[in-house]
Design a protein around this motif. Structure first.
Motif, mmCIF file in Angstrom:
data_model
loop_
_atom_site.group_PDB
_atom_site.id
_atom_site.type_symbol
_atom_site.label_atom_id
_atom_site.label_comp_id
_atom_site.label_asym_id
_atom_site.label_seq_id
_atom_site.Cartn_x
_atom_site.Cartn_y
_atom_site.Cartn_z
ATOM 1 N N ARG A 99 41.156 38.276 39.565
ATOM 2 C CA ARG A 99 41.311 38.393 38.117
ATOM 3 C C ARG A 99 40.575 39.636 37.592
ATOM 4 O O ARG A 99 41.103 40.404 36.812
ATOM 5 C CB ARG A 99 40.761 37.122 37.468
ATOM 6 N N ASN A 100 39.345 39.814 38.043
ATOM 7 C CA ASN A 100 38.567 40.975 37.603
ATOM 8 C C ASN A 100 39.169 42.293 38.055
ATOM 9 O O ASN A 100 39.073 43.302 37.367
ATOM 10 C CB ASN A 100 37.137 40.881 38.141
ATOM 11 N N ARG A 101 39.757 42.285 39.224
ATOM 12 C CA ARG A 101 40.276 43.530 39.789
ATOM 13 C C ARG A 101 41.635 43.897 39.192
ATOM 14 O O ARG A 101 41.908 45.055 38.899
ATOM 15 C CB ARG A 101 40.396 43.366 41.302
ATOM 16 N N GLU A 102 42.499 42.913 39.005
ATOM 17 C CA GLU A 102 43.906 43.196 38.691
ATOM 18 C C GLU A 102 44.291 43.023 37.231
ATOM 19 O O GLU A 102 45.304 43.570 36.806
ATOM 20 C CB GLU A 102 44.831 42.279 39.510
ATOM 21 N N LEU A 103 43.510 42.223 36.467
ATOM 22 C CA LEU A 103 44.018 41.785 35.171
ATOM 23 C C LEU A 103 43.099 42.148 34.013
ATOM 24 O O LEU A 103 41.878 42.051 34.126
ATOM 25 C CB LEU A 103 44.203 40.259 35.170
ATOM 26 N N GLY A 104 43.724 42.552 32.899
ATOM 27 C CA GLY A 104 43.005 42.705 31.640
ATOM 28 C C GLY A 104 43.571 41.699 30.655
ATOM 29 O O GLY A 104 44.770 41.419 30.674
ATOM 30 N N PHE A 105 42.716 41.145 29.793
ATOM 31 C CA PHE A 105 43.151 40.105 28.858
ATOM 32 C C PHE A 105 42.912 40.520 27.410
ATOM 33 O O PHE A 105 41.876 41.107 27.091
ATOM 34 C CB PHE A 105 42.358 38.811 29.084
ATOM 35 N N VAL A 106 43.866 40.151 26.558
ATOM 36 C CA VAL A 106 43.696 40.304 25.111
ATOM 37 C C VAL A 106 44.134 38.989 24.473
ATOM 38 O O VAL A 106 45.195 38.458 24.819
ATOM 39 C CB VAL A 106 44.543 41.468 24.551
ATOM 40 N N PHE A 107 43.308 38.468 23.558
ATOM 41 C CA PHE A 107 43.601 37.168 22.948
ATOM 42 C C PHE A 107 43.787 37.312 21.437
ATOM 43 O O PHE A 107 43.423 38.325 20.844
ATOM 44 C CB PHE A 107 42.445 36.193 23.202
#
Ligand code: ADP
Ligand code: MG
Length: 260
Positions: A99-107
């Motif tokens: 998750r830390n390596r591949e993904l960015g999140f916006v909520f």
């Protein structure tokens, strides 16, 4: 000695063109007495460089699906492969790492730390990366510049507008250079013009090659994506390439500003 050609790598990993490959995924929520069947056989491939909007009415399974894509939860059955790695079998710590390596999140709710400057908020996720303090700060500054907030780095969230706070959150999502940005209703708390400004940033980032998956229940927002996937009752009901996709920058020219 033979050198490894690019084509060898591609042949070795036939899935690698799909950043996301979901096959026949089901998700049940177990509530003791009852079970909720939130996803009922969902299959979806997303290629590198796509900009996909996930639509559907409330309760159709959008957030459940995003939680799976984001490695925040696991499917009850079915397969999910992220950048060629089968993540359906991974344990919690391996999921956190990918998750830390591949993904960015916006909520929807920005989720910024209140007593922390924009720069510090953006720097936070880099703590997990093997970088020294100067490198981490440089990364955070670069991400804030990408969303047009280079002149607001020392501001606290309360000193920023909603749109600016969401831009800080986008910078935070970008700071670890993810292969995918996942956004769940990112414009849900913003007025119309500010929403289109956020979509302009998404279109710019996508032009630069970033893969984006955006959940929204608003057709006015989904129209800016390249592809629209509609969920209903835990299934995909439609999957269309967007035709006549507007540029957010053009739409903004015709929208009233706060001074109007
Ligand atoms: P959407 O984001 O499209 O509104 P959700 O994925 O949140 O839909 O919900 C899909 C279905 O799963 C709904 O019936 C919802 O009530 C149920 N659901 C979602 N999360 C949970 C949970 N943590 N526990 C139990 N049921 C849930
Ligand atoms: Mg939802």
């Amino acid at each position: 000695m033979a050198t490894l050609a690019h084509s060898d790598i591609v042949t070795a990993q036939p899935d690698v063109q799909n950043v996301i490959s979901v096959a026949d995924v089901h998700k049940y929520y177990d509530l003791g007495e009852t079970k909720v069947h939130a996803l009922r056989g969902v299959s979806l491939d997303i290629r590198h460089g796509e900009f996909v909007a996930i639509m559907g009415s409330s309760g159709s399974g959008k957030s459940t699906f995003m939680n799976l894509l984001g490695c925040l939860d696991k499917p009850t059955s079915g397969r999910y492969s992220l950048n060629g790695t089968d993540v359906s079998e991974l344990d919690k710590s391996a999921l956190a790492a990918i998750r830390n390596r591949e993904l960015g999140f916006v909520f929807q709710g920005f989720n910024l730390l209140a007593r922390t400057t924009a720069l510090e908020n953006v720097e936070l996720p880099t703590l997990y990366a093997r970088l020294d303090k100067n490198q981490r700060t440089a990364r955070a500054e670069k991400a804030l510049n990408m969303v047009g907030l280079g002149d607001r780095m020392d501001h606290f969230p309360s000193q920023l507008s909603g749109g600016q706070q969401q831009r800080v959150a986008i910078a935070r999502g970008l700071v670890n250079q993810p292969s995918i940005l996942l956004a769940d209703e990112p414009t849900g708390n913003l007025d119309s013009r500010t929403s289109v400004e956020i979509l302009q940033i998404f279109q710019d980032l996508n032009d630069q090659g970033l893969t984006i998956v955006l959940v929204t229940h608003e057709p006015d927002i989904a129209q800016f994506a390249k592809r629209v996937v509609v969920f209903r009752d835990g299934k995909i009901r439609r999957d269309d390439a967007a035709r006549n996709r507007p540029r957010a920058a053009d739409v903004l020219l015709k929208m009233p500003t706060v001074e109007d």
